[in-house]
Design a protein around this motif. Structure first.
Motif, PDB file in Angstrom:
ATOM      1  N   ARG A  89       1.545  -8.981  -2.012  1.00 43.67           N
ATOM      2  CA  ARG A  89       2.047  -9.750  -0.868  1.00 43.67           C
ATOM      3  C   ARG A  89       1.140  -9.573   0.338  1.00 43.67           C
ATOM      4  O   ARG A  89       1.022 -10.441   1.190  1.00 43.67           O
ATOM      5  N   ALA A  90       0.491  -8.416   0.410  1.00 48.29           N
ATOM      6  CA  ALA A  90      -0.312  -8.123   1.604  1.00 48.29           C
ATOM      7  C   ALA A  90      -1.545  -9.029   1.678  1.00 48.29           C
ATOM      8  O   ALA A  90      -1.888  -9.527   2.740  1.00 48.29           O
ATOM      9  N   CYS A  91      -2.224  -9.251   0.526  1.00 50.26           N
ATOM     10  CA  CYS A  91      -3.479 -10.021   0.573  1.00 50.26           C
ATOM     11  C   CYS A  91      -3.361 -11.345  -0.177  1.00 50.26           C
ATOM     12  O   CYS A  91      -4.340 -12.097  -0.259  1.00 50.26           O
ATOM     13  N   PHE A  96      -5.291  -2.758   1.425  1.00 51.58           N
ATOM     14  CA  PHE A  96      -4.852  -1.358   1.343  1.00 51.58           C
ATOM     15  C   PHE A  96      -3.663  -1.195   0.399  1.00 51.58           C
ATOM     16  O   PHE A  96      -3.287  -0.075   0.076  1.00 51.58           O
ATOM     17  N   VAL A  97      -3.076  -2.315  -0.077  1.00 52.60           N
ATOM     18  CA  VAL A  97      -1.935  -2.208  -0.989  1.00 52.60           C
ATOM     19  C   VAL A  97      -2.411  -2.236  -2.438  1.00 52.60           C
ATOM     20  O   VAL A  97      -2.215  -1.292  -3.194  1.00 52.60           O
ATOM     21  N   CYS A  98      -3.107  -3.323  -2.827  1.00 57.82           N
ATOM     22  CA  CYS A  98      -3.517  -3.432  -4.243  1.00 57.82           C
ATOM     23  C   CYS A  98      -4.934  -2.905  -4.461  1.00 57.82           C
ATOM     24  O   CYS A  98      -5.384  -2.791  -5.602  1.00 57.82           O
ATOM     25  N   LEU A  99      -5.635  -2.616  -3.383  1.00 59.78           N
ATOM     26  CA  LEU A  99      -7.008  -2.101  -3.421  1.00 59.78           C
ATOM     27  C   LEU A  99      -7.975  -3.081  -4.094  1.00 59.78           C
ATOM     28  O   LEU A  99      -9.087  -2.727  -4.471  1.00 59.78           O
ATOM     29  N   LEU A 152      -3.303  -1.705  12.525  1.00 59.76           N
ATOM     30  CA  LEU A 152      -2.212  -0.730  12.372  1.00 59.76           C
ATOM     31  C   LEU A 152      -1.720  -0.700  10.924  1.00 59.76           C
ATOM     32  O   LEU A 152      -1.458   0.361  10.356  1.00 59.76           O
ATOM     33  N   MET A 153      -1.625  -1.902  10.311  1.00 62.01           N
ATOM     34  CA  MET A 153      -1.176  -1.956   8.912  1.00 62.01           C
ATOM     35  C   MET A 153      -2.115  -1.135   8.028  1.00 62.01           C
ATOM     36  O   MET A 153      -1.683  -0.359   7.181  1.00 62.01           O
ATOM     37  N   PHE A 154      -3.389  -1.283   8.280  1.00 63.83           N
ATOM     38  CA  PHE A 154      -4.363  -0.547   7.485  1.00 63.83           C
ATOM     39  C   PHE A 154      -4.330   0.946   7.752  1.00 63.83           C
ATOM     40  O   PHE A 154      -4.362   1.751   6.844  1.00 63.83           O
ATOM     41  N   GLY A 184      -7.336  -9.574  -2.651  1.00 66.17           N
ATOM     42  CA  GLY A 184      -7.991  -8.263  -2.718  1.00 66.17           C
ATOM     43  C   GLY A 184      -8.617  -7.862  -1.393  1.00 66.17           C
ATOM     44  O   GLY A 184      -9.077  -6.736  -1.213  1.00 66.17           O
ATOM     45  N   TRP A 185      -8.659  -8.796  -0.437  1.00 63.54           N
ATOM     46  CA  TRP A 185      -9.242  -8.543   0.883  1.00 63.54           C
ATOM     47  C   TRP A 185      -8.287  -9.060   1.957  1.00 63.54           C
ATOM     48  O   TRP A 185      -7.582 -10.036   1.730  1.00 63.54           O
TER      49      TRP A 185
END
Ligand code: PHE
Length: 369
Positions: free
Chosen positions: A298-300, A283-286, A342-344, A304-305
């Motif tokens: 940093r999120a993924c 949901f950050v870099c899509l 929740l993050m998503f 990308g997933w």
């Protein structure tokens, strides 16, 4: 003509001439006009129309006048008293209105000013999210199941087909209680609730179990040693992987909208066969390969997933272990991360916000019912 009155002393009586009465009236009117408060007005009234006021004294004199003068002077004094009284009444009305306006201003209450309320607490967003997730399944006919957080090692690992020396036991980095030989641990996932549900419930079984789980991870932006999962288990005649896919796709759509991009990957869990992991598009870099963001995300971690949870068809060995005939029944199970959800859903980028207990975080979500 009557004889002059011996007692008559011109100095002790009022001057009843027209000029004198006019002067009394003018003095009274000026004083009335200058009364700015009701208190001053009362003093003025006493002074200019009270029993000892010049006009009242003049009025008392009338009786002593010869009849011929009485009418004229009586009329003059009467008019003067009427004028003074009218001026007093009029002034009083004005001063009352002033006083009332001042009181209204002074006592004005602004009902829009925030009052000093004691703060209402807010429910933690993870709690409300667990309820929402559960509701999605309750709507499909599932029941809520529970199990202890301090769990038997047997239910957490053995009954789920983890061999004694299986690296997964180490992989899961377990908090054991007292000593590793105690047979007790803090559950590392919600899957032992599958075991308890199959032992305790009548078939067919459709349950979900949201709950807290523990692993010895360090706290950072994407890990916390205490986190939450929602476990699902369905055991019935004729269930297939298609039922599992349909169920989790439905959950993803309800939670994240029809547009959500999800991916299924083959995976391995000792208690499901076949097994899969379900990923959500970051949901950050899509997951945009064209974007510079992807590499540094940093999120993924540049994937990308982001992994949402694990799932699979209940391993027949697990069914046998709890006394269910795998020739007649089949089942599917899944365990999704609630923090990830929740993050998503809410764009929370750092998991530490969820555990640090800052009320600004919970309050921001607190009205989310
Ligand atoms: N318990 C697994 C985990 O914590 C997830 C899972 C649940 C996988 C149910 C398959 C079936 O990673």
């Amino acid at each position: 003509m009557s004889a002059p009155n011996k007692q008559y002393d011109p100095k002790q009586v009022s001057d009843l001439s027209a000029e004198a009465i006019d002067a009394m009236v003018s003095a009274a009117l000026a004083a009335i006009e200058s009364a700015d408060t009701l208190d001053q007005w009362k003093e003025v009234r006493l002074e200019h129309s009270g029993d000892r006021s010049p006009i009242a004294l003049a009025n008392r004199e009338i009786g002593a006048l010869p009849p011929a003068a009485k009418v004229e002077v009586g009329k003059r004094v009467g008019q003067a008293r009427g004028a003074i009284k009218a001026a007093l009444d009029q002034r009083e009305l004005i001063l009352i209105e002033h006083r009332d306006n001042e009181v209204l201003l002074a006592e004005k209450v602004d009902v829009t000013v925030p009052v000093d309320r004691s703060l209402k607490g807010a429910r933690h967003p993870l709690t409300t999210l667990m309820e929402r997730l559960s509701d999605v399944f309750v709507a499909m006919g599932y029941e809520i199941a529970e199990g202890p957080e301090l769990e038997l090692e047997w239910a957490n690992f053995d009954a789920l087909n983890f061999p004694k020396d299986h690296p997964a036991r180490m992989m899961q980095d377990t908090f054991f209680v007292e000593s590793p030989d105690s047979g007790a641990l803090l559950r590392t996932h919600t899957s032992p609730i599958q075991v308890r549900a199959m032992l305790e419930r009548e078939l067919p079984i459709y349950v979900v179990a949201p709950g807290r789980v523990y692993r010895t991870d360090e706290l950072d932006a994407t890990h916390t040693p205490v986190f939450h999962q929602i476990e699902g288990l369905a055991v019935d005649k004729g269930l297939t992987m298609a039922d599992l896919r349909g169920t989790l796709n439905h959950l993803a759509h309800v939670m994240f909208g029809q547009e959500i991009d999800i991916r299924w990957r083959p995976s391995y869990f000792p208690f499901t066969e076949p097994s899969a992991e379900v990923d959500l598009r970051c949901f950050v870099c899509l997951g945009d390969a064209e974007s510079d963001l992807l590499d540094q995300c940093r999120a993924c971690g540049g994937e990308g997933w982001i992994e949402w949870g694990g799932c699979g068809m209940v391993n027949p060995r697990v069914l046998v272990a709890v006394g269910i005939d795998p020739e007649v029944y089949s089942g599917f199970a899944f365990g999704m991360g609630i923090e990830r959800t929740l993050m998503f859903r809410s764009g929370v980028k750092d998991m530490r916000d969820m555990v640090e207990g800052d009320v600004r975080f919970t309050r921001a979500f607190g009205l989310d019912s």
